[in-house]
Design an enzyme around this catalytic site. Structure first.
Site, PDB file in Angstrom:
ATOM      1  N   HIS A  36       0.856  -1.141  -0.021  1.00 12.61           N
ATOM      2  CA  HIS A  36       0.010   0.066  -0.078  1.00 12.61           C
ATOM      3  C   HIS A  36       0.889   1.185   0.016  1.00 12.61           C
ATOM      4  O   HIS A  36       1.523   1.483   0.849  1.00 12.61           O
ATOM      5  CB  HIS A  36      -0.854  -0.083   1.167  1.00 12.61           C
ATOM      6  CG  HIS A  36      -1.964   1.237   1.127  1.00 12.61           C
ATOM      7  ND1 HIS A  36      -3.017   1.141   0.251  1.00 12.61           N
ATOM      8  CD2 HIS A  36      -1.951   2.180   1.966  1.00 12.61           C
ATOM      9  CE1 HIS A  36      -3.635   2.185   0.324  1.00 12.61           C
ATOM     10  NE2 HIS A  36      -3.010   2.814   1.372  1.00 12.61           N
ATOM     11  N   ASP A  38       0.991   4.934  -0.195  1.00 11.80           N
ATOM     12  CA  ASP A  38       0.151   6.560  -0.324  1.00 11.80           C
ATOM     13  C   ASP A  38       0.964   7.503  -1.094  1.00 11.80           C
ATOM     14  O   ASP A  38       2.101   7.686  -0.931  1.00 11.80           O
ATOM     15  CB  ASP A  38      -0.008   6.949   0.996  1.00 11.80           C
ATOM     16  CG  ASP A  38      -0.917   6.071   1.937  1.00 11.80           C
ATOM     17  OD1 ASP A  38      -2.278   6.070   1.318  1.00 11.80           O
ATOM     18  OD2 ASP A  38      -0.705   5.480   2.903  1.00 11.80           O
ATOM     19  N   ASP A 151      -8.590   1.548   1.034  1.00 14.15           N
ATOM     20  CA  ASP A 151      -8.214   2.516   2.073  1.00 14.15           C
ATOM     21  C   ASP A 151      -8.971   3.712   2.162  1.00 14.15           C
ATOM     22  O   ASP A 151      -8.823   4.368   3.344  1.00 14.15           O
ATOM     23  CB  ASP A 151      -6.629   2.956   2.104  1.00 14.15           C
ATOM     24  CG  ASP A 151      -6.108   3.476   3.426  1.00 14.15           C
ATOM     25  OD1 ASP A 151      -6.722   2.966   4.747  1.00 14.15           O
ATOM     26  OD2 ASP A 151      -5.384   4.120   3.459  1.00 14.15           O
ATOM     27  N   HIS A 420      -6.597   9.334  -1.383  1.00 14.95           N
ATOM     28  CA  HIS A 420      -7.125   9.385  -0.109  1.00 14.95           C
ATOM     29  C   HIS A 420      -6.646  10.101   1.233  1.00 14.95           C
ATOM     30  O   HIS A 420      -7.287   9.870   2.230  1.00 14.95           O
ATOM     31  CB  HIS A 420      -7.715   7.883   0.139  1.00 14.95           C
ATOM     32  CG  HIS A 420      -6.856   6.954   0.440  1.00 14.95           C
ATOM     33  ND1 HIS A 420      -6.185   6.225  -0.731  1.00 14.95           N
ATOM     34  CD2 HIS A 420      -5.995   6.674   1.491  1.00 14.95           C
ATOM     35  CE1 HIS A 420      -5.109   5.423  -0.119  1.00 14.95           C
ATOM     36  NE2 HIS A 420      -5.164   5.761   1.140  1.00 14.95           N
TER      37      HIS A 420
END
Length: 1018
Positions: A36, A38, A151, A420
C-alpha cells in the site's frame, strides 16, 4: 450499539440474499502480495521514492523473475510511472512486460492514485483513472479489470457505476462502519452485487468484495513471537534506507524450528476468515503500508512456508497459493453461485470504533479542497478551449506540443490530489505544501496557455502584458497608474449551454467604462470592494453561448473626450446599519428590510442584523430562515476522552454561537444587491472573525439560473485552537430531520437522522461534495458548494455546514506524523442557496451545481495608451447541448495508441525506438445525463443529439466511436463478467446499444455517462 442496530437493514437485505452456506473444504487460500503506497500522506512523493517506493518495483520485478510461482499486484500508478520513467533500466522494462504477459504481475485499479470516495468529485475521479489507464494501455496494452479500493474512508455509491463503466469485473473495498462490517461478517454478506445508481440497468452494477475486519494488512500478531508476523522486510525508514539493510520490526525469519508455528498461525487466520464467506475461496492479503521494499527477504521466507502448508493439506485442511486478484476472482466466478444484491446505498459515514467517526476530514484543510476544485475547473475550461483552438484549424502561432504539456502537467496534479490522504486534508503540512505547489504550477501553465489562445500569439507575445486568468470564484484585480490605460478582457464559457451571469473584476478607480467587441456599452455596476477598502468591484452582465467567448474593453473613464460622452458604470448605494448584540432584547420581526428580485424576497431584521425569512415568489410561500455561525469545541487531551483530528470529528458537546455582535450593510445597484454581515467574536473586537456576503441578482436580468440562486461567500477564521466552525441555517420547513446529500456530485443520498446511543453528532455528519437539501411537502431548500464540506441536520428544518477546523491534540500518532491540523488560515468558501417548490428545485438543482463548478473564465491583458484592444477568437458556431445533458469533457488527450486493440498490440510488439509524438487529431468527448429516471417529467427523458450538428463548429465529424469510461476499450469489444443474482433486476432502463463507428446520432439515458472518440475531417 453494535450489530443489533443494523438488524432492520440486514432484514431487508436478506430478502434479496441467498441462504448462507458453510464453505465446503478444503479451503483454498489466495495469498495476494501487495504494497500500500500512499501518494503523499506523511511524506512527499520524492521522499517516498527515495526511501522505499522505487525499491518496491526494483526488487519485486527481480524476485518475480526468480520464482515462477510468485505473484504481485500493483495499484496506484504515480510511483510506478516515476520508477518507469526515471529509474527502470531497459532490461527491467522488458521484464515487466514479460511478467504482465504471464499474468504474474497484475495492475489493479490502475488510477494515478487510490482516490478518496467521500469528498472527491466524479469528474476528478474519472480524470485520475483515465490518466492511469491511458498510461498502462499506451505502454503495455493492458486494461485493469479489478479494483482495489482498500483504504478510502467509507465507500460511495458512485463507485460501482464508475468502475463498471471503466470495464472492471469486480470491486474490492474495506473501510465501512465497524458494526455494519461485524454484522455482515456474521451473516456471510461481505460479497454481493452492488447496484450503484437507481436509474441505471444491471450493465452498470459490479460484484463487490468487502474485506473482513483484518482489512488489507496481514495479521501482525503471531502467538509465538513478540515481533510482527509475515513482515520480514520490516518497516520502511525515512529519509534513506539503512545502509546495513536492517529495518525496524523485521519478523523472525522462517526456520526449521518455527516453520510449523508460522504455518499454524497462517492456517488459523485463514480458517477464521473462511467462516465469514460463502465459498471456500479465501483472499489473504499479504502486505500493508510501504511493504515489499525488499521483496527478496519477503519471498524467501514465504516460499518455504507455503510449500510446507501445501505438503500437509490433509493435515491443515487448506491449500495456499500466490495469487493476483484475477486468480482469486476467476475462482470465485467459476463457482457460479447466486449472490445477494445491494441497492444504491453508500457506506458513508465511516466509523472505525464507537467513538471514532471519520467525518472531520469532510472539511479538513478547506483551502486545499477549494484549490483542488479550482484547478479542476480551470483544467476543464483549458481542455475545451485548446480543443476549439485546434479544430477546425489552428489559426495562431501557438505550439500545440507545448500546449499539451501544460494540460498534462495540470492533469497530473489534479489527479494526484484526489488521493485518499490528499484532498481529504489528512496529510502532514509538508505534503499539503507539495500538493499545493503541484496544483499552482499546473494552473500557471494552463493560465499561460489560455491567455495565449484567447488574447493571441505565443505566451508573452504582444505589446501589452497578459495580466492573469481567473476561474470561477476568483476575482481578477486590475490596477492603473496615472496614464490613460485599459484592459482587454475575454470571458470564456466552458459549458455547452448558453449562460447569463455576472462577472466581477476588482479595479482601483470608481470611474470605469465597459464596451463589448462591437463597441457597444454593456450593463455594469461598480461598488466598494469586499476585499480591499481602497478598491472597487466592477460587475459586468454577460451572456455567452456554449464553449464561446465574449470580449470587453475596460477603460478608466475620462468623461467628455472629443465630444463623446463615455458611459460610466453606475455606482451602487451603500446603507449601513448599527452594530447589534446577539443577546440584545428586540422586537424581532417588527423592522424588516426587503431585498428582492423576480424570484425571491429576502427579509433582514434591522433589530438583529440577521436574515429573518425568504419568500419564494413562485409559490408565494414565506419560509422563516436564520443563519449564524457556531463552533464545536474539541478535546485535545487523549486522557480526557475522544479527540478531533484531521480524520475524526469528536465534539465535546453541541455547537455554541461564536459571536457576540453583528454589523450589516446593504449595497444596492442596477445589477445586484449585496448584503454584507460582519460577525465579531467579542463586542470589543476591531476585526470580525466571520462574515456573510449575500448577493441577489435583480429582476430585470434574464435567466432562471441567475434569478433563482442566492449567492453567499463566507469569511471564516482564523479560528481559536480546537474549534470547528459551522454555518447553521435554521428554517420552519418540516423536514423531519431528513437530509439529502450527494455522492461525488453525481447522485443524491437520503440521510435520515439516526439516534445513535453514543457519538450521535459526528455520526450524523455526511460529505457534501457539491450539494445538499432539506424539504417538506411543499418546498425544498438546496445548498450548492464549490468545495467539499461536512453537512448535517441536527434538528428539524436545520442544515449545518462545517466550514473550517483548527485542532491540536497530544495523540502520539498525530504528533509523530504531524497530523494535528493546526490550521490558522482564513477560508472563503461559497454556497449558493435555492428555495422553491420541489418540482422547480428538481429541475434547477443539477444544472446550477454544474454552473457553480464551471463558471466563466476571465482572461485579461493590459493595454498600452494607443494599443488596439485584442478581441481574441470568435467562434461563430457555439456548442450547445440540451439542458439535461452535460459536456463532461471535450479534450485532445494526446494518446498515441491505435483505436484498434489488435493493431495497438502489434505496434507494441514491434517496439518504438523513440517515444511517438502525441496524437493531436483524436478528440475525447464525454457526455453525462444530469437527471434520475422519473425525477422530472421533461428533463428525465432520454436526450438524443446529433454530434455532427453539436460539434459543427469544430469541423466535419466523420467518425464517432464509443469507448469505455477511460477510453481504453471499444465498448463493442467490452464484455464484463456476469454474476448471478437471486432476483432479476427490473429497475433501470435498457442501456442504449453501441452504434457502429461513424454513427453520429446518440441517445443518453438518465444518469448515463457515455464516452466517445471523435474523428474530424482533416
Amino acid at each position: 450499539m453494535g450489530p443489533l442496530r443494523w438488524l432492520p437493514l440486514l432484514g431487508q437485505l436478506l430478502l434479496l440474499w441467498p441462504r448462507a452456506a458453510q464453505p465446503a473444504g478444503p479451503i483454498r487460500a489466495f495469498v495476494v502480495p501487495h504494497s500500500h503506497m500512499d501518494v503523499g500522506w506523511v511524506f512527499t512523493v520524492q521522499e517516498s521514492m527515495r526511501a522505499y517506493a522505487a525499491n518496491v518495483y526494483t526488487t519485486v520485478v527481480a524476485e518475480l523473475v526468480r520464482g515462477g510461482q510468485r505473484r504481485f499486484i500493483a495499484v496506484e500508478q504515480e510511483f510506478f510511472r516515476l520508477w518507469w520513467d526515471g529509474v527502470a533500466s531497459e532490461q527491467q522494462k522488458q521484464q515487466v512486460r514479460q511478467l504482465l504477459h504471464e499474468g504474474r504481475l497484475e495492475f489493479v485499479l490502475g488510477g494515478q492514485v487510490m482516490h478518496d470516495e467521500a469528498v472527491t468529485h466524479l469528474d476528478d475521479q474519472i480524470l485520475q483513472l483515465t490518466e492511469g489507464h491511458g498510461f498502462l494501455y499506451e505502454t503495455f496494452g493492458i486494461r485493469p479489470q479489478f479494483s482495489w479500493h482498500v483504504d478510502p474512508f467509507g465507500a460511495s455509491a458512485t463507485t460501482p457505476t464508475l468502475f463498471a463503466l471503466a470495464g472492471f469485473n469486480a470491486h474490492l473495498i474495506s473501510r465501512i462502519d465497524y458494526d455494519l462490517k461485524d454484522a455482515m461478517q456474521e451473516a456471510q454478506m461481505l460479497q454481493f452485487v452492488w447496484h450503484g445508481s437507481p436509474s441505471l440497468s444491471g450493465q452498470q452494477e459490479i460484484f463487490t468484495h468487502v474485506m473482513d475486519h483484518y482489512s488489507y494488512c496481514t495479521p501482525s500478531h503471531i502467538p509465538f513471537s513478540n515481533r510482527s508476523g509475515f513482515y520480514w522486510n520490516g518497516v520502511a525508514v525515512f529519509p534513506e534506507p539503512p545502509p546495513d539493510g536492517v529495518y525496524p520490526n523485521m519478523s523472525e525469519p522462517v526456520t526449521g524450528a518455527n516453520i510449523h508455528l508460522y504455518a499454524e498461525a497462517l492456517v488459523a487466520n485463514v480458517k477464521q476468515r473462511a467462516a465469514w464467506f460463502r465459498t471456500p475461496h479465501v483472499l489473504w492479503p499479504w502486505g500493508c503500508d510501504k511493504q515489499f521494499f525488499n521483496a527478496s527477504v519477503q519471498f524467501d521466507n514465504m516460499d518455504p512456508l507455503l510449500d510446507y502448508i501445501n505438503q500437509r493439506t490433509a493435515q491443515f485442511g487448506i491449500s495456499v497459493q500466490y495469487a493476483t486478484l484475477n486468480d482469486y476472482f476467476q475462482a470465485l466466478h467459476a463457482t457460479n453461485m447466486t449472490w445477494g444484491i445491494r441497492d444504491h446505498q453508500d457506506f458513508l459515514p465511516y466509523s472505525s470504533e464507537p467513538l471514532q467517526a471519520w467525518t472531520g476530514f469532510y472539511t479538513s484543510r478547506s483551502t486545499l479542497k477549494g484549490l483542488a476544485r479550482q484547478a479542476s475547473a480551470l483544467l476543464y475550461a483549458g481542455e475545451s478551449m485548446f480543443t476549439r483552438y485546434m479544430w477546425p484549424d489552428p489559426s495562431g502561432t501557438l505550439d500545440p506540443t507545448w500546449a499539451l504539456q501544460q494540460l498534462q502537467q495540470l492533469r497530473w496534479a489534479v489527479s494526484e490530489v484526489q488521493h485518499h490522504d490528499a484532498i481529504t486534508g489528512t496529510e502532514s503540512p509538508k505534503v499539503k505544501n507539495m500538493y499545493t505547489e503541484h496544483l499552482r504550477m499546473g494552473m500557471l501553465g494552463v493560465r499561460k496557455l489560455m491567455v495565449s489562445i484567447a488574447l493571441g500569439g505565443p505566451p508573452g507575445s504582444g505589446t501589452g502584458a497578459p495580466k492573469d486568468i481567473m476561474g470561477p470564484q476568483v476575482t481578477p484585480v486590475l490596477s492603473v497608474d496615472t496614464r490613460p490605460v485599459g484592459y482587454s478582457a475575454s470571458v470564456y464559457n466552458p459549458l455547452a449551454w448558453k449562460i447569463t451571469t455576472i462577472i466581477t473584476l476588482t479595479v482601483a478607480f470608481p470611474n470605469v467604462s465597459v464596451t463589448d467587441e462591437l463597441g457597444h456599452p454593456v450593463s455594469t455596476q461598480i461598488q466598494n470592494s469586499t476585499k480591499d477598502p481602497s478598491a472597487y468591484d466592477l460587475l459586468i452582465l454577460t451572456t455567452i453561448p456554449g464553449l464561446n467567448y465574449r470580449h470587453y474593453q475596460v477603460m478608466h473613464a475620462r468623461g467628455d473626450q472629443a465630444g463623446t460622452r463615455e458611459l460610466v458604470a453606475p455606482r451602487a448605494n451603500t446603507l449601513k446599519f448599527s452594530l447589534k448584540l446577539r443577546n440584545q432584547p428586540s422586537q424581532e420581526g417588527k423592522r424588516l428590510v426587503p431585498v428582492m428580485n423576480d424570484c425571491y424576497i429576502l427579509l433582514f431584521d434591522q433589530d438583529t442584523n440577521m436574515l429573518h425569512s425568504i419568500q419564494d415568489r413562485q409559490s408565494n410561500r414565506t419560509v422563516r430562515m436564520t443563519q449564524e455561525f457556531l463552533e464545536y469545541q474539541a478535546n485535545w487531551d487523549v486522557k480526557q476522552g475522544p479527540i478531533s483530528d484531521n480524520y475524526l470529528f469528536a465534539p465535546n458537546n453541541t455547537a455554541e454561537p461564536s459571536w457576540e455582535a453583528v454589523g450589516m450593510e446593504m449595497v444596492a445597484g442596477t445589477l445586484v444587491t449585496d448584503i454584507r454581515q460582519y460577525f465579531y467574536r467579542y463586542i470589543t473586537d476591531q476585526e470580525y472573525i466571520y462574515s456573510i456576503h449575500t448577493r441577489l441578482a435583480h429582476p430585470s436580468l434574464a435567466g432562471e439560473l441567475l434569478c433563482q440562486r442566492i449567492e453567499q461567500q463566507y469569511r471564516v477564521g482564523p479560528l481559536d485552537l480546537n474549534r470547528e466552525a459551522i454555518l447553521r441555517t435554521s428554517s420552519d420547513l418540516n423536514s423531519q430531520q431528513v437530509l439529502y446529500s450527494d455522492n461525488n456530485g453525481y447522485q443524491m443520498q437520503r440521510r435520515p437522522y439516526k439516534a445513535f446511543k453514543s457519538n450521535p453528532i459526528p455520526r450524523n455528519y455526511y460529505p457534501m461534495v457539491q450539494s445538499a437539501f432539506i424539504e417538506d411537502d411543499k418546498s425544498r431548500l438546496v445548498l450548492l458548494a464549490e468545495r467539499p464540506h461536512g453537512v448535517s441536520s441536527q434538528g428539524n428544518g436545520q442544515v449545518e455546514v462545517m466550514l473550517h477546523r483548527r485542532l491540536w491534540n497530544n495523540l502520539a500518532w498525530d504528533l509523530k506524523y504531524n497530523l494535528t491540523l493546526n490550521d490558522t488560515s482564513i477560508v472563503h468558501p461559497v454556497l449558493w442557496l435555492m428555495l422553491g417548490p420541489k418540482s422547480t428545485m428538481t429541475a434547477l438543482h443539477p444544472r446550477s451545481g454544474v454552473a457553480l463548478q464551471h463558471g466563466p473564465v476571465v482572461l485579461l491583458k493590459e493595454l498600452a495608451d494607443e494599443e488596439t484592444p485584442v478581441h481574441g477568437p470568435h467562434n461563430p458556431w457555439p456548442v450547445t447541448l440540451p439542458p439535461n445533458l452535460h459536456l463532461q469533457i471535450l479534450s485532445v488527450p494526446g494518446w498515441t495508441y491505435s483505436r484498434s486493440h489488435a493493431q495497438h498490440l502489434r505496434n507494441l510488439q514491434r517496439g518504438h525506438p523513440e517515444k511517438p509524438q502525441a496524437n493531436l487529431q483524436r478528440v475525447l468527448l464525454r457526455l453525462r445525463h444530469l437527471y434520475e429516471a422519473g425525477e422530472d417529467p421533461v428533463l428525465s427523458r432520454p436526450a438524443t443529439v446529433d454530434l455532427k450538428v453539436v460539434l459543427r463548429g469544430l469541423g466535419s465529424v466523420v467518425a464517432v466511436e464509443e469507448r469505455s469510461l477511460t477510453g481504453t476499450w471499444d465498448v463493442q469489444m467490452l464484455q464484463r463478467w456476469h454474476w448471478s443474482t437471486k432476483t432479476d433486476h427490473l429497475k433501470g432502463h435498457p442501456t442504449s446499444p453501441p452504434r457502429p463507428p461513424g454513427g453520429s446520432i446518440i441517445t443518453v439515458y438518465p444518469k448515463e455517462i457515455r464516452t466517445f472518440f471523435i474523428k474530424f475531417q482533416q
